[in-house]
Enzyme design. Structure first.
Site, PDB file in Angstrom:
ATOM      1  N   GLN A  36       9.939  -2.890   6.451  1.00 49.89           N
ATOM      2  CA  GLN A  36       9.451  -4.267   6.600  1.00 49.89           C
ATOM      3  C   GLN A  36      10.007  -5.134   5.471  1.00 49.89           C
ATOM      4  O   GLN A  36       9.805  -6.333   5.451  1.00 49.89           O
ATOM      5  CB  GLN A  36       7.922  -4.280   6.533  1.00 49.89           C
ATOM      6  CG  GLN A  36       7.269  -3.509   7.658  1.00 49.89           C
ATOM      7  CD  GLN A  36       5.798  -3.261   7.381  1.00 49.89           C
ATOM      8  OE1 GLN A  36       4.953  -4.100   7.678  1.00 49.89           O
ATOM      9  NE2 GLN A  36       5.478  -2.122   6.796  1.00 49.89           N
ATOM     10  N   GLY A  77       4.062   2.637   1.040  1.00 51.02           N
ATOM     11  CA  GLY A  77       3.850   1.319   0.433  1.00 51.02           C
ATOM     12  C   GLY A  77       3.633   0.175   1.401  1.00 51.02           C
ATOM     13  O   GLY A  77       4.174  -0.899   1.197  1.00 51.02           O
ATOM     14  N   THR A  78       2.843   0.419   2.427  1.00 54.63           N
ATOM     15  CA  THR A  78       2.497  -0.689   3.328  1.00 54.63           C
ATOM     16  C   THR A  78       1.018  -0.621   3.648  1.00 54.63           C
ATOM     17  O   THR A  78       0.465   0.460   3.849  1.00 54.63           O
ATOM     18  CB  THR A  78       3.331  -0.685   4.635  1.00 54.63           C
ATOM     19  OG1 THR A  78       2.763  -1.650   5.541  1.00 54.63           O
ATOM     20  CG2 THR A  78       3.374   0.665   5.314  1.00 54.63           C
ATOM     21  N   SER A  79       0.392  -1.796   3.712  1.00 56.91           N
ATOM     22  CA  SER A  79      -1.039  -1.849   4.016  1.00 56.91           C
ATOM     23  C   SER A  79      -1.298  -1.618   5.501  1.00 56.91           C
ATOM     24  O   SER A  79      -2.447  -1.511   5.913  1.00 56.91           O
ATOM     25  CB  SER A  79      -1.607  -3.206   3.591  1.00 56.91           C
ATOM     26  OG  SER A  79      -0.911  -4.242   4.270  1.00 56.91           O
ATOM     27  N   HIS A 131      11.868  -7.197   9.442  1.00 59.73           N
ATOM     28  CA  HIS A 131      11.516  -8.581   9.113  1.00 59.73           C
ATOM     29  C   HIS A 131      12.680  -9.385   8.545  1.00 59.73           C
ATOM     30  O   HIS A 131      12.458 -10.389   7.874  1.00 59.73           O
ATOM     31  CB  HIS A 131      10.314  -8.594   8.140  1.00 59.73           C
ATOM     32  CG  HIS A 131       9.060  -8.045   8.765  1.00 59.73           C
ATOM     33  ND1 HIS A 131       7.962  -7.608   8.043  1.00 59.73           N
ATOM     34  CD2 HIS A 131       8.729  -7.863  10.074  1.00 59.73           C
ATOM     35  CE1 HIS A 131       7.030  -7.182   8.867  1.00 59.73           C
ATOM     36  NE2 HIS A 131       7.463  -7.316  10.106  1.00 59.73           N
ATOM     37  N   ARG A 160      12.270 -16.485  -3.907  1.00 60.30           N
ATOM     38  CA  ARG A 160      12.361 -15.031  -3.692  1.00 60.30           C
ATOM     39  C   ARG A 160      13.767 -14.544  -4.046  1.00 60.30           C
ATOM     40  O   ARG A 160      13.943 -13.497  -4.625  1.00 60.30           O
ATOM     41  CB  ARG A 160      12.067 -14.663  -2.223  1.00 60.30           C
ATOM     42  CG  ARG A 160      10.725 -15.081  -1.650  1.00 60.30           C
ATOM     43  CD  ARG A 160       9.585 -14.200  -2.102  1.00 60.30           C
ATOM     44  NE  ARG A 160       9.147 -14.439  -3.461  1.00 60.30           N
ATOM     45  CZ  ARG A 160       8.462 -15.501  -3.885  1.00 60.30           C
ATOM     46  NH1 ARG A 160       8.110 -16.453  -3.063  1.00 60.30           N
ATOM     47  NH2 ARG A 160       8.107 -15.627  -5.157  1.00 60.30           N
TER      48      ARG A 160
END
Ligand code: OAD
Length: 241
Positions: free
Chosen positions: A93, A179-181, A111, A63
């Site tokens: 997040q 942009g987050t589920s 996070h 990453r």
């Protein structure tokens, strides 16, 4: 609006991986997302770390390699400019630092942060990643003598920054989800802390629902275009303009 006014409305943003997609960073749950090629329990959970720490380190080493060269996109930049008109708190997040690099001054990372390390012993002391500590291996030690690991909140670990995130959300006059589920908790539960009279906008190219706020106003667009549209709508709404 007078930019010096102490009564500037408080705008709180909850961002997720889709915020950084236009900067070239993968999301998690889209068909080409990170979890399509990796088992989340193996590479991003505390149990996975106990089972095979090098496998987890390899995932985050990769990453970091991908992160080099990623720059803020227009969506990040427009959000930072909203600070001229609003008191803005970004709750993200994301583990990248693209909001900060775009100029946002108050960013709460739920996070963790990819470009920082910590030791296994002390969750609160962080060490900036250097060329020597960017690719971590089992046996790399922190100054406190215990194993170094990335400063990431894994599944199965506490999310200490939920407390300031909840405080910001409870005081929000406007809440914007980008942009987050909304599949990961406790982050997704933040919407439950919004005041009932606080409008909630959601920017995402796909429909996303929240049981906490079924009345959210969806702008079904990508992050940059969506934030542009949000700014346009805010300018047109007298109360927020
Ligand atoms: P997801 O991958 O679950 O969701 C990404 C969202 O971004 C989806 O709703 C996409 O439709 C949307 N999206 C895709 N492209 C976009 C674009 N250009 N503009 C705007 N939105 C776009 O990612 P998160 O919800 O962020 O945690 O995932 C939450 C957490 O799950 C992550 O922080 C990570 C992951 O497991 C940990 O690893 C601890």
């Amino acid at each position: 609006m007078n930019t010096q006014s102490p009564k500037r409305p408080h705008l709180v943003v909850l961002s997720g991986a889709g915020m950084s997609a236009e900067s070239g960073l993968s999301t998690f749950r889209d068909s080409d997302g990170l979890w399509a090629g990796h088992d989340v329990q193996e590479v991003a959970s505390i149990e996975g770390w106990y089972r095979d720490p090098q496998c987890v380190l390899d995932f985050y080493n990769q990453r970091r390699r991908e992160f080099v060269g990623a720059d803020p996109n227009e969506g990040h930049r427009l959000l930072s400019r909203l600070e001229d008109y609003y008191r803005v708190t970004i709750v993200t997040q994301n583990v990248d630092d693209l909001h900060e690099r775009a100029g946002s001054s108050r960013v709460i990372h739920l996070h963790g942060e990819l470009m920082k390390n910590r030791s296994v012993r002390d969750p609160y002391t962080t060490y900036p990643v250097t060329p020597d500590t960017s690719a971590l291996h089992v046996g790399d030690m922190a100054p406190d003598g215990s194993q170094l690991r990335p400063f990431i909140v894994w599944f199965g670990e506490e999310v200490p920054n939920m407390i300031p995130a909840i405080e910001a959300t409870e005081g929000a006059d406007l809440f914007v989800v980008i942009g987050t589920s909304l599949e990961v908790y406790p982050a997704a539960a933040l919407l439950g802390y919004t005041r009932r009279d606080c409008p909630v906008f959601l920017i995402d190219p796909k429909p996303v629902h929240s049981t906490y706020r079924p009345d959210l106003i969806q702008i079904q667009k990508g992050a940059s275009e969506g934030v542009r549209e949000l700014c346009h709508r805010l300018r047109q709404t007298k109360e927020w303009g």
